[in-house]
Design a protein around this motif. Structure first.
Motif, PDB file in Angstrom:
ATOM      1  N   GLY A 190       0.795  -1.223   0.000  1.00  0.00           N
ATOM      2  CA  GLY A 190       0.000   0.000   0.000  1.00  0.00           C
ATOM      3  C   GLY A 190       0.825   1.269   0.000  1.00  0.00           C
ATOM      4  N   ILE A 191       2.083   1.171   0.415  1.00  0.00           N
ATOM      5  CA  ILE A 191       2.945   2.351   0.494  1.00  0.00           C
ATOM      6  C   ILE A 191       3.271   2.895  -0.894  1.00  0.00           C
ATOM      7  N   LEU A 192       3.466   2.001  -1.851  1.00  0.00           N
ATOM      8  CA  LEU A 192       3.864   2.422  -3.199  1.00  0.00           C
ATOM      9  C   LEU A 192       2.831   3.365  -3.810  1.00  0.00           C
ATOM     10  N   PHE A 193       1.559   3.030  -3.653  1.00  0.00           N
ATOM     11  CA  PHE A 193       0.510   3.884  -4.215  1.00  0.00           C
ATOM     12  C   PHE A 193       0.475   5.233  -3.508  1.00  0.00           C
ATOM     13  N   LYS A 194       0.673   5.227  -2.202  1.00  0.00           N
ATOM     14  CA  LYS A 194       0.699   6.485  -1.456  1.00  0.00           C
ATOM     15  C   LYS A 194       1.849   7.366  -1.923  1.00  0.00           C
ATOM     16  N   TYR A 195       3.016   6.767  -2.142  1.00  0.00           N
ATOM     17  CA  TYR A 195       4.172   7.534  -2.638  1.00  0.00           C
ATOM     18  C   TYR A 195       3.882   8.121  -4.015  1.00  0.00           C
ATOM     19  N   PHE A 196       3.208   7.319  -4.856  1.00  0.00           N
ATOM     20  CA  PHE A 196       2.852   7.806  -6.193  1.00  0.00           C
ATOM     21  C   PHE A 196       1.933   9.015  -6.108  1.00  0.00           C
ATOM     22  N   MET A 197       0.877   8.905  -5.317  1.00  0.00           N
ATOM     23  CA  MET A 197      -0.090   9.994  -5.212  1.00  0.00           C
ATOM     24  C   MET A 197       0.555  11.256  -4.658  1.00  0.00           C
ATOM     25  N   ILE A 198       1.334  11.121  -3.603  1.00  0.00           N
ATOM     26  CA  ILE A 198       1.979  12.293  -2.993  1.00  0.00           C
ATOM     27  C   ILE A 198       2.957  12.936  -3.968  1.00  0.00           C
ATOM     28  N   SER A 199       3.741  12.115  -4.676  1.00  0.00           N
ATOM     29  CA  SER A 199       4.740  12.630  -5.622  1.00  0.00           C
ATOM     30  C   SER A 199       4.078  13.328  -6.803  1.00  0.00           C
ATOM     31  N   TYR A 200       3.091  12.666  -7.401  1.00  0.00           N
ATOM     32  CA  TYR A 200       2.461  13.224  -8.596  1.00  0.00           C
ATOM     33  C   TYR A 200       1.669  14.488  -8.267  1.00  0.00           C
TER      34      TYR A 200
END
Length: 246
Positions: A190-200
């Motif tokens: 679940g962390i990967l998606f959170k990192y994607f959303m925050i970064s993008y």
């Protein structure tokens, strides 16, 4: 090649952005199917289908709502009403899809994180779509303000503008590489998606200042306000990132 790029085939003008948009959906979905086959998915097929449906419905509604708020046009006839229905933005699609997934999971009682499998297909889909945005020039609201910098390009109106779509293409390549490297560290699900959303969303918050936007509240556009809402949604993850950085 001139921009906007509008190829003519058999005396018909081709909407290159629309073609690449459909191609983005197709390739992103096929990439998702490929990744799921390569990964041990602990979420049952029936629940995964419900999650995908929730994401699709949320993305559809979110993209239209935020797209309208980005440049509000009140319908006065059928033509303007159709224009509103066709106005959309990936930012609303992403956040609306997120809310749709969470609602679907709550309805079916699914507790596991489900976003990581979507991350790389989403990036690939956005990348292909942004190529279409760039080729469409000023026909799509992905162009920047007039600039005297060497990066300025004529996107169809004879003025040197920031090629926002090209900036995003470069960012997406870097983001893909960063998240792929992060994935190899066997991080928590679940962390990967959170990192994607925050970064993008962070990238889009910054890049919005280079667009000829309408800034509604506190000098921020509707997209930037949505970014702030996303930060609130992921505030625990953001605080952990700062804590680990220190």
């Amino acid at each position: 090649m001139t921009i906007p790029y509008e190829p003519v085939v058999f005396n018909y003008k081709i909407n290159i952005h629309l073609i690449l948009e459909y191609l983005a959906f197709f390739i992103a979905f096929r990439y998702y199917i490929f990744l799921r086959k390569q990964t041990e998915d602990t979420i049952p097929n029936s629940n995964r289908l419900s999650i995908i449906l929730g994401a699709a419905l949320g993305a559809f509604l979110g993209s239209r709502i935020i797209g309208f708020l980005e440049n509000p046009i009140y319908p006065t006839d059928i033509s303007s009403f159709i224009t509103i229905l066709n106005t959309k933005t990936i930012m609303g699609g992403l956040f609306g899809g997120l809310l749709g997934v969470e609602l679907a999971k709550k309805i079916i009682g699914e507790k596991q994180s489900s976003g990581d499998l979507f991350v790389f297909p989403i990036i690939v889909g956005i990348f292909i779509g942004r190529i279409g945005c760039f080729l469409s020039g000023i026909n799509e609201f992905t162009y920047g303000k007039v600039t005297n910098l060497f990066v300025g390009m004529d996107l169809g109106d004879g003025l040197k503008r920031h090629p926002i779509a090209l900036y995003e293409l470069l960012f997406l390549i870097c983001l893909f590489a960063f998240l792929w490297k992060t994935k190899l560290k066997n991080i928590k699900n679940g962390i990967l998606f959170k990192y994607f959303m925050i970064s993008y969303f962070s990238f889009r918050f910054c890049i919005e200042f280079l667009k000829p936007n309408t800034f509604f509240i506190l000098g921020l556009s509707s997209i930037q306000i949505l970014c702030l809402i996303c930060y609130l949604y992921y505030y625990k993850t953001i605080l952990n990132l700062f804590k680990n950085a220190r």
